[in-house]
Design an enzyme around this catalytic site. Sequence first.
Site, PDB file in Angstrom:
ATOM      1  CB  CYS A 112      19.778  38.564  48.608  1.00  0.00           C
ATOM      2  SG  CYS A 112      21.152  37.746  47.819  1.00  0.00           S
ATOM      3  CG  HIS A 249      20.900  39.192  52.589  1.00  0.00           C
ATOM      4  ND1 HIS A 249      20.936  37.817  52.553  1.00  0.00           N
ATOM      5  CD2 HIS A 249      21.648  39.619  51.528  1.00  0.00           C
ATOM      6  CE1 HIS A 249      21.664  37.430  51.524  1.00  0.00           C
ATOM      7  NE2 HIS A 249      22.112  38.506  50.891  1.00  0.00           N
ATOM      8  CG  ASN A 279      24.776  35.818  50.121  1.00  0.00           C
ATOM      9  OD1 ASN A 279      23.603  35.448  50.124  1.00  0.00           O
ATOM     10  ND2 ASN A 279      25.183  36.924  49.521  1.00  0.00           N
TER      11      ASN A 279
HETATM   12  N1  ACO Z   1      40.670  35.494  48.807  1.00  0.00           N
HETATM   13  C1  ACO Z   1      41.733  36.312  48.731  1.00  0.00           C
HETATM   14  N2  ACO Z   1      41.715  37.473  48.072  1.00  0.00           N
HETATM   15  C2  ACO Z   1      40.564  37.810  47.467  1.00  0.00           C
HETATM   16  C3  ACO Z   1      39.431  36.997  47.491  1.00  0.00           C
HETATM   17  C4  ACO Z   1      39.517  35.797  48.200  1.00  0.00           C
HETATM   18  N3  ACO Z   1      38.479  34.946  48.296  1.00  0.00           N
HETATM   19  N4  ACO Z   1      38.444  37.610  46.817  1.00  0.00           N
HETATM   20  C5  ACO Z   1      38.933  38.761  46.363  1.00  0.00           C
HETATM   21  N5  ACO Z   1      40.234  38.892  46.747  1.00  0.00           N
HETATM   22  C6  ACO Z   1      41.151  39.969  46.457  1.00  0.00           C
HETATM   23  C7  ACO Z   1      40.786  40.743  45.213  1.00  0.00           C
HETATM   24  O1  ACO Z   1      41.245  40.088  44.057  1.00  0.00           O
HETATM   25  C8  ACO Z   1      41.495  42.058  45.462  1.00  0.00           C
HETATM   26  O2  ACO Z   1      42.849  41.906  45.140  1.00  0.00           O
HETATM   27  P1  ACO Z   1      43.638  43.089  44.391  1.00  0.00           P
HETATM   28  O3  ACO Z   1      43.584  44.265  45.356  1.00  0.00           O
HETATM   29  O4  ACO Z   1      44.980  42.514  44.199  1.00  0.00           O
HETATM   30  O5  ACO Z   1      42.868  43.364  43.135  1.00  0.00           O
HETATM   31  C9  ACO Z   1      41.389  42.229  46.978  1.00  0.00           C
HETATM   32  O6  ACO Z   1      41.114  40.920  47.515  1.00  0.00           O
HETATM   33  C10 ACO Z   1      40.296  43.157  47.404  1.00  0.00           C
HETATM   34  O7  ACO Z   1      39.115  42.811  46.681  1.00  0.00           O
HETATM   35  P2  ACO Z   1      37.759  43.574  46.889  1.00  0.00           P
HETATM   36  O8  ACO Z   1      36.713  43.009  45.977  1.00  0.00           O
HETATM   37  O9  ACO Z   1      38.001  45.057  46.844  1.00  0.00           O
HETATM   38  O10 ACO Z   1      37.443  43.158  48.400  1.00  0.00           O
HETATM   39  P3  ACO Z   1      36.305  43.669  49.330  1.00  0.00           P
HETATM   40  O11 ACO Z   1      36.879  44.146  50.570  1.00  0.00           O
HETATM   41  O12 ACO Z   1      35.312  44.548  48.605  1.00  0.00           O
HETATM   42  O13 ACO Z   1      35.538  42.300  49.676  1.00  0.00           O
HETATM   43  C11 ACO Z   1      33.546  41.103  49.080  1.00  0.00           C
HETATM   44  C12 ACO Z   1      34.956  41.526  48.656  1.00  0.00           C
HETATM   45  C13 ACO Z   1      33.669  40.198  50.273  1.00  0.00           C
HETATM   46  C14 ACO Z   1      32.901  40.375  47.931  1.00  0.00           C
HETATM   47  C15 ACO Z   1      32.730  42.359  49.440  1.00  0.00           C
HETATM   48  O14 ACO Z   1      32.868  43.329  48.458  1.00  0.00           O
HETATM   49  C16 ACO Z   1      31.264  42.058  49.638  1.00  0.00           C
HETATM   50  O15 ACO Z   1      30.868  41.364  50.539  1.00  0.00           O
HETATM   51  N6  ACO Z   1      30.429  42.663  48.817  1.00  0.00           N
HETATM   52  C17 ACO Z   1      28.987  42.510  48.972  1.00  0.00           C
HETATM   53  C18 ACO Z   1      28.507  41.226  48.376  1.00  0.00           C
HETATM   54  C19 ACO Z   1      27.030  41.100  48.653  1.00  0.00           C
HETATM   55  O16 ACO Z   1      26.531  41.631  49.620  1.00  0.00           O
HETATM   56  N7  ACO Z   1      26.267  40.436  47.816  1.00  0.00           N
HETATM   57  C20 ACO Z   1      24.847  40.463  48.200  1.00  0.00           C
HETATM   58  C21 ACO Z   1      23.939  40.063  47.312  1.00  0.00           C
HETATM   59  S1  ACO Z   1      24.133  38.403  46.783  1.00  0.00           S
HETATM   60  C22 ACO Z   1      22.764  38.048  45.747  1.00  0.00           C
HETATM   61  O17 ACO Z   1      21.876  38.856  45.592  1.00  0.00           O
HETATM   62  C23 ACO Z   1      22.776  36.721  45.009  1.00  0.00           C
END
Ligand code: ACO
Length: 322
Positions: A112, A249, A279
């Site tokens: 990214c 980003h 993304n």
């Molecule tokens: N729908 C419903 N529930 C979901 C989903 C979904 N799509 N995805 C995850 N959950 C659930 C999980 O299973 C978890 O459930 P549990 O508590 O029962 O285990 C709960 O939601 C919380 O999950 P987390 O992963 O802790 O959620 P978080 O608030 O961290 O959000 C996210 C997840 C959106 C992925 C976030 O962490 C994020 O944006 N991270 C950064 C990603 C990023 O910036 N990537 C950049 C680089 S990409 C590249 O370089 C190719």
Amino acid sequence: MIHTKILGTGSYVPNQIVSNFDLEKLVDTNDEWIQSRTGIINRRVTRGENTSELAYKAAIKALEDAQVNAQDIDLIIVATVTGDYPFPAVAQILQRRLNCNTITAFDVNAACTGFIYALNVADKMIRSGSYHKALVIGAETLTKYTDYEDRNTCVLFADAAGAMVIGKAETPHIEKIVTYAKGDLEGLLKMEGYPLKENFKTPKQKRPFIEMQGTEVFKFATSVLPEVVNTLINETEYTMEDVSLIVAHQANKRIIDKSARVLKVPIEKMFMNIDQYGNTSAASVPLAIDEAIRHHHLKRGDVFITVAFGAGLTWGGAMIRY
Ligand code: ACO
């Protein structure tokens, strides 16, 4: 001393729109969760157009905007982790498709952050005096590596391309670019490659997909994003008041919201289009810069910061006077 500037920008997204409601039919998720946790409502998914095709369409628009002929370009750098093939590179496919001369053309892989890396390399190659006009592109078809059975990742990733033509300038416009990497964090965001063969046997293997430890990447992003912005402010003559817009980003709206709070800047200063595109990795920054220009959030003379982070882990940013 040779200075550089943006001569033109362009972008392209595939026509097919995939909404949160469409994804509800594939995995256990819902529109409310996706919007509140990521800020994404829709994303674009390619139908038959590979990365070079998206890149080509964005490049044509950037060349038109810059009023530069493809034959006057002497450098193409494409940032991508989703090239059409392991080789040739997307940049070499573009050299042919754009009917450029037999110029230097290559891809860079910094996920990214790829566009910032590509811009840094192109900027320095022009400043060396050996090159004159560069086409710098971020293009991705991430959906071909997305597991539509994994709700943690399939709601995030999408396809797009953004392009920029840069060239020599009388005064500094591309003021400063910084790029970083920390390889010991590679496991947070990864896609496996093909394994080495044992005794010439072809192993049976599940197709590799993007794997991510989202929460850890989130923490990393909210720490480095403000850090890069502050570095660019500290290492140039500009203050935060001089900066019209921060084009980050587009990975997660909450990352951008939190960074605005840390930096104590109004949220209006943070450009956002993640709601419609998701993304798009290396395409995210040039797509956002092009949209900021098209929608009049940036005009000639404005100073803006662009900043990105991604797999590697990598991060970086640039201070630019448009
Ligand atoms: N729908 C419903 N529930 C979901 C989903 C979904 N799509 N995805 C995850 N959950 C659930 C999980 O299973 C978890 O459930 P549990 O508590 O029962 O285990 C709960 O939601 C919380 O999950 P987390 O992963 O802790 O959620 P978080 O608030 O961290 O959000 C996210 C997840 C959106 C992925 C976030 O962490 C994020 O944006 N991270 C950064 C990603 C990023 O910036 N990537 C950049 C680089 S990409 C590249 O370089 C190719």
